[in-house]
Design an enzyme around this catalytic site. Structure first.
Site, PDB file in Angstrom:
ATOM      1  N   HIS A  30       0.774  -1.035  -0.190  1.00  0.00           N
ATOM      2  CA  HIS A  30       0.234   0.004   0.201  1.00  0.00           C
ATOM      3  C   HIS A  30       0.825   1.108   0.725  1.00  0.00           C
ATOM      4  O   HIS A  30       1.674   0.992   1.052  1.00  0.00           O
ATOM      5  CB  HIS A  30      -0.627   0.119   0.906  1.00  0.00           C
ATOM      6  CG  HIS A  30      -2.170   1.317   0.633  1.00  0.00           C
ATOM      7  ND1 HIS A  30      -3.281   1.008   2.092  1.00  0.00           N
ATOM      8  CD2 HIS A  30      -1.829   2.785   1.081  1.00  0.00           C
ATOM      9  CE1 HIS A  30      -4.211   2.131   1.550  1.00  0.00           C
ATOM     10  NE2 HIS A  30      -3.016   3.250   0.867  1.00  0.00           N
ATOM     11  N   HIS A  32       1.045   4.984  -1.789  1.00  0.00           N
ATOM     12  CA  HIS A  32       0.819   6.567  -2.452  1.00  0.00           C
ATOM     13  C   HIS A  32       1.835   7.283  -3.297  1.00  0.00           C
ATOM     14  O   HIS A  32       2.886   7.820  -1.952  1.00  0.00           O
ATOM     15  CB  HIS A  32       0.322   7.465  -1.737  1.00  0.00           C
ATOM     16  CG  HIS A  32      -0.973   6.518  -0.900  1.00  0.00           C
ATOM     17  ND1 HIS A  32      -2.472   7.040  -1.662  1.00  0.00           N
ATOM     18  CD2 HIS A  32      -1.096   6.533  -0.163  1.00  0.00           C
ATOM     19  CE1 HIS A  32      -3.084   6.705  -1.089  1.00  0.00           C
ATOM     20  NE2 HIS A  32      -2.288   6.396   0.191  1.00  0.00           N
ATOM     21  N   ARG A  34       1.863   9.256  -5.738  1.00  0.00           N
ATOM     22  CA  ARG A  34       1.901  10.677  -5.980  1.00  0.00           C
ATOM     23  C   ARG A  34       2.372  10.901  -7.850  1.00  0.00           C
ATOM     24  O   ARG A  34       2.544   9.400  -8.631  1.00  0.00           O
ATOM     25  CB  ARG A  34       2.634  11.620  -5.447  1.00  0.00           C
ATOM     26  CG  ARG A  34       2.109  11.696  -4.342  1.00  0.00           C
ATOM     27  CD  ARG A  34       0.818  11.722  -3.219  1.00  0.00           C
ATOM     28  NE  ARG A  34       0.445  11.972  -2.014  1.00  0.00           N
ATOM     29  CZ  ARG A  34      -0.371  11.449  -1.679  1.00  0.00           C
ATOM     30  NH1 ARG A  34      -1.442  11.350  -2.210  1.00  0.00           N
ATOM     31  NH2 ARG A  34      -0.415  11.651  -0.675  1.00  0.00           N
ATOM     32  N   ASN A  58      -5.249   7.283  -6.063  1.00  0.00           N
ATOM     33  CA  ASN A  58      -5.985   8.207  -6.009  1.00  0.00           C
ATOM     34  C   ASN A  58      -4.987   9.301  -6.006  1.00  0.00           C
ATOM     35  O   ASN A  58      -4.537   9.975  -5.728  1.00  0.00           O
ATOM     36  CB  ASN A  58      -6.603   8.508  -4.389  1.00  0.00           C
ATOM     37  CG  ASN A  58      -4.769   8.022  -3.405  1.00  0.00           C
ATOM     38  OD1 ASN A  58      -4.085   7.985  -3.787  1.00  0.00           O
ATOM     39  ND2 ASN A  58      -4.999   9.000  -2.788  1.00  0.00           N
ATOM     40  N   LYS A 116      -9.080  -0.779  -5.988  1.00  0.00           N
ATOM     41  CA  LYS A 116      -8.736   0.082  -4.212  1.00  0.00           C
ATOM     42  C   LYS A 116     -10.749  -0.208  -4.467  1.00  0.00           C
ATOM     43  O   LYS A 116     -10.296   1.579  -5.161  1.00  0.00           O
ATOM     44  CB  LYS A 116      -7.909   1.127  -4.819  1.00  0.00           C
ATOM     45  CG  LYS A 116      -7.699   1.616  -3.410  1.00  0.00           C
ATOM     46  CD  LYS A 116      -7.297   1.457  -1.747  1.00  0.00           C
ATOM     47  CE  LYS A 116      -7.936   1.876  -1.108  1.00  0.00           C
ATOM     48  NZ  LYS A 116      -6.656   2.831  -0.560  1.00  0.00           N
ATOM     49  N   HIS A 153     -10.588   0.932   1.842  1.00  0.00           N
ATOM     50  CA  HIS A 153     -10.392   1.745   2.514  1.00  0.00           C
ATOM     51  C   HIS A 153     -11.936   1.583   3.389  1.00  0.00           C
ATOM     52  O   HIS A 153     -12.915   2.469   3.138  1.00  0.00           O
ATOM     53  CB  HIS A 153     -10.441   3.526   1.735  1.00  0.00           C
ATOM     54  CG  HIS A 153      -9.764   4.574   3.166  1.00  0.00           C
ATOM     55  ND1 HIS A 153      -8.477   4.924   3.343  1.00  0.00           N
ATOM     56  CD2 HIS A 153     -10.889   5.002   3.911  1.00  0.00           C
ATOM     57  CE1 HIS A 153      -8.546   5.630   4.440  1.00  0.00           C
ATOM     58  NE2 HIS A 153     -10.106   6.253   4.300  1.00  0.00           N
ATOM     59  N   HIS A 191      -4.674  -0.434   5.280  1.00  0.00           N
ATOM     60  CA  HIS A 191      -4.280   0.013   7.676  1.00  0.00           C
ATOM     61  C   HIS A 191      -5.472  -0.537   8.683  1.00  0.00           C
ATOM     62  O   HIS A 191      -6.057   1.433   8.591  1.00  0.00           O
ATOM     63  CB  HIS A 191      -4.344   2.023   6.844  1.00  0.00           C
ATOM     64  CG  HIS A 191      -5.378   2.346   5.822  1.00  0.00           C
ATOM     65  ND1 HIS A 191      -6.434   1.936   6.155  1.00  0.00           N
ATOM     66  CD2 HIS A 191      -5.214   3.152   4.680  1.00  0.00           C
ATOM     67  CE1 HIS A 191      -7.118   3.102   5.209  1.00  0.00           C
ATOM     68  NE2 HIS A 191      -6.080   2.940   4.391  1.00  0.00           N
ATOM     69  N   ASP A 264       1.401   2.562   3.562  1.00  0.00           N
ATOM     70  CA  ASP A 264       0.269   3.699   3.565  1.00  0.00           C
ATOM     71  C   ASP A 264       1.141   5.505   3.238  1.00  0.00           C
ATOM     72  O   ASP A 264       1.022   5.877   4.428  1.00  0.00           O
ATOM     73  CB  ASP A 264      -0.935   3.838   4.679  1.00  0.00           C
ATOM     74  CG  ASP A 264      -1.510   4.914   4.120  1.00  0.00           C
ATOM     75  OD1 ASP A 264      -1.973   5.528   2.966  1.00  0.00           O
ATOM     76  OD2 ASP A 264      -2.855   5.342   4.995  1.00  0.00           O
ATOM     77  N   ALA A 280      -4.929  15.294   5.155  1.00  0.00           N
ATOM     78  CA  ALA A 280      -4.481  13.486   5.962  1.00  0.00           C
ATOM     79  C   ALA A 280      -3.462  12.479   4.780  1.00  0.00           C
ATOM     80  O   ALA A 280      -3.731  12.375   4.078  1.00  0.00           O
ATOM     81  CB  ALA A 280      -5.689  12.819   5.742  1.00  0.00           C
TER      82      ALA A 280
HETATM   83  C1  NCD Z   1      -3.768   9.448   1.618  1.00  0.00           C
HETATM   84  C2  NCD Z   1      -3.216   9.474   0.644  1.00  0.00           C
HETATM   85  O1  NCD Z   1      -3.067  11.082   1.327  1.00  0.00           O
HETATM   86  O2  NCD Z   1      -3.274   9.926  -0.407  1.00  0.00           O
HETATM   87  N1  NCD Z   1      -4.403   9.532   3.504  1.00  0.00           N
HETATM   88  C3  NCD Z   1      -4.280   8.866   4.129  1.00  0.00           C
HETATM   89  O3  NCD Z   1      -4.160   9.834   5.297  1.00  0.00           O
HETATM   90  N2  NCD Z   1      -3.775   7.516   4.179  1.00  0.00           N
HETATM   91  C4  NCD Z   1      -5.165   8.483   1.179  1.00  0.00           C
HETATM   92  C5  NCD Z   1      -5.575   7.410   1.686  1.00  0.00           C
HETATM   93  O4  NCD Z   1      -4.462   6.386   1.854  1.00  0.00           O
HETATM   94  O5  NCD Z   1      -6.634   7.098   2.683  1.00  0.00           O
HETATM   95 ZN    ZN Z   2      -3.427   5.077   1.815  1.00  0.00          ZN
END
Ligand code: NCD
Ligand code: ZN
Length: 364
Positions: A30, A32, A34, A58, A116, A153, A191, A264, A280
């Site tokens: 998992h 991110h 970007r 995302n 997802k 999620h 998570h 995450d 977040a």
């Molecule tokens: C994640 C994000 O910033 O893309 N943020 C997070 O707080 N974990 C999105 C997610 O996995 O919830």
């Molecule tokens: Zn995430």
């Protein structure tokens, strides 16, 4: 750039001997990554630690189609540091209009490793997510048939639900019915943050699994307010009470094959975190393995670390285990407090702290 330079350059080798732990190369289920300058800045940290990563879709706009996923995959491959063999595994962002055929075609062609499921509005860039999970049944039935995992999620989106209860409410109202409706579907509850969700995963062993982040093993909800408001520790699902953190540590280190790494790691620019409305996400990518191995060491469970880091996830996804090894060394290091992205930076989870474990050599 060497690992020592990348991670901050203060990993001078301590005199004398230190404990080491060599494991099969691990994966992050998992992450991110970007795009653009942020991708370029954060990817080296993930690539230095993990052989493969399940890449979250995302982006803005989200990665909902095969063409977009293939193009994103190419951008990730192009952003890898020289010599890196990091392999991104792509995911499809499910929406109310996802077509079962697109899902199946992308899975059979090896573009998607999973899909997802974000409940609409649940987290960062989740506004195109699913508004009614029951209506997703045709997509989930197809995934069940072809053996494609759905990654969830798990938080309720009703703003009236207390933020600390959103995972629990989702599990009762959405996850249990989903597991009842789709008895053969592989579900990863992403998570996990509560003791009750740990129990739910265990009660559905074999078809449900849970990822656990490094930060949820270290912080509880009080940490968010330690000495003042700590925006860099705010993520979703938000950290819960201490009893939950302790349950997560037990679950991760227990040797139970239903739990595996999912960092995450979710970088946001400092300006988006230190803001009137803080985004977040915790950027844990630079200190992930150092943190996980520390937790296993503290729990007296180093013997279970390899399974959690490098075996359980691949087995659940039905993917081959990695070749090659990574060595972790019990000698203190400090990772840089922040990573530059253009003229700005991203604050590193546990950056600047003395960590008891360091990354060592990768072979193969
Ligand atoms: C994640 C994000 O910033 O893309 N943020 C997070 O707080 N974990 C999105 C997610 O996995 O919830
Ligand atoms: Zn995430």
């Amino acid at each position: 750039m060497s690992v020592t330079e990348l991670f901050g350059g203060t990993q001078a080798r301590a005199a004398g001997s230190f404990e080491t732990l060599t494991i099969r190369r691990p994966d992050d289920w998992h992450v991110h990554l970007r795009d653009g300058a942020m991708l370029k800045a954060v990817l080296p940290f993930t690539a230095a630690q993990f052989r493969r990563g399940i890449v979250m879709p995302n982006l803005v706009p989200p990665v909902t189609g095969i063409a977009a996923a293939s193009a994103y995959r190419e951008r990730i491959l192009a952003a890898r540091p020289e010599g890196s063999d990091f392999t991104p595994l792509m995911t499809c962002y499910l929406t109310d209009i996802t077509a079962p055929d697109e899902i199946e075609r992308g899975f059979r062609d090896g573009v998607w490793a999973a899909a997802k499921l974000y409940p609409a509005g649940a987290t960062t860039n989740a506004h195109y997510g699913v508004t009614d999970i029951a209506k997703l049944a045709p997509v989930l039935e197809r995934m069940e048939r072809i053996g494609m995992p759905v990654l969830v999620h798990g938080e309720a989106t009703d703003p009236a639900v207390d933020i600390f209860d959103r995972e629990a409410v989702f599990m009762e109202q959405e996850m249990l019915p989903l597991l009842r409706r789709h008895q053969g579907l592989k579900v990863v509850i992403e998570h996990v943050t509560t003791a009750e969700t740990v129990d739910l995963v265990r009660a559905h062993a074999g078809r449900a699994a849970g990822t656990i982040t490094p930060h949820h093993l270290i912080i509880n909800r009080t940490s968010l307010f330690q000495g003042g408001l700590r925006p860099h520790l705010y993520c979703l699902p938000v950290a819960k009470r201490e009893r939950h953190r302790l349950a997560l540590r037990k679950a991760a280190t227990s040797g139970d094959g239903n739990f595996f790494i999912g960092t995450d790691t979710a970088p946001h620019l400092r300006s988006a975190k230190q803001a009137e409305c803080c985004s977040a996400g915790v950027f844990g990518g630079a200190t992930a393995l150092q943190t996980y191995v520390q937790v296993f060491d503290e729990e007296g469970a180093l013997a279970h670390f390899e399974a959690f880091a490098a075996e359980n996830g691949a087995r659940f996804y039905g993917l081959p285990l990695n070749e090659g090894t990574l060595t972790l060394e019990k000698r203190p290091c400090r990772v840089s407090p922040a990573v530059a992205v253009g003229d700005e930076d991203v604050v590193v989870f546990r950056g600047g702290e003395e960590l008891p474990w360091s990354l060592g050599e990768v072979r193969g």
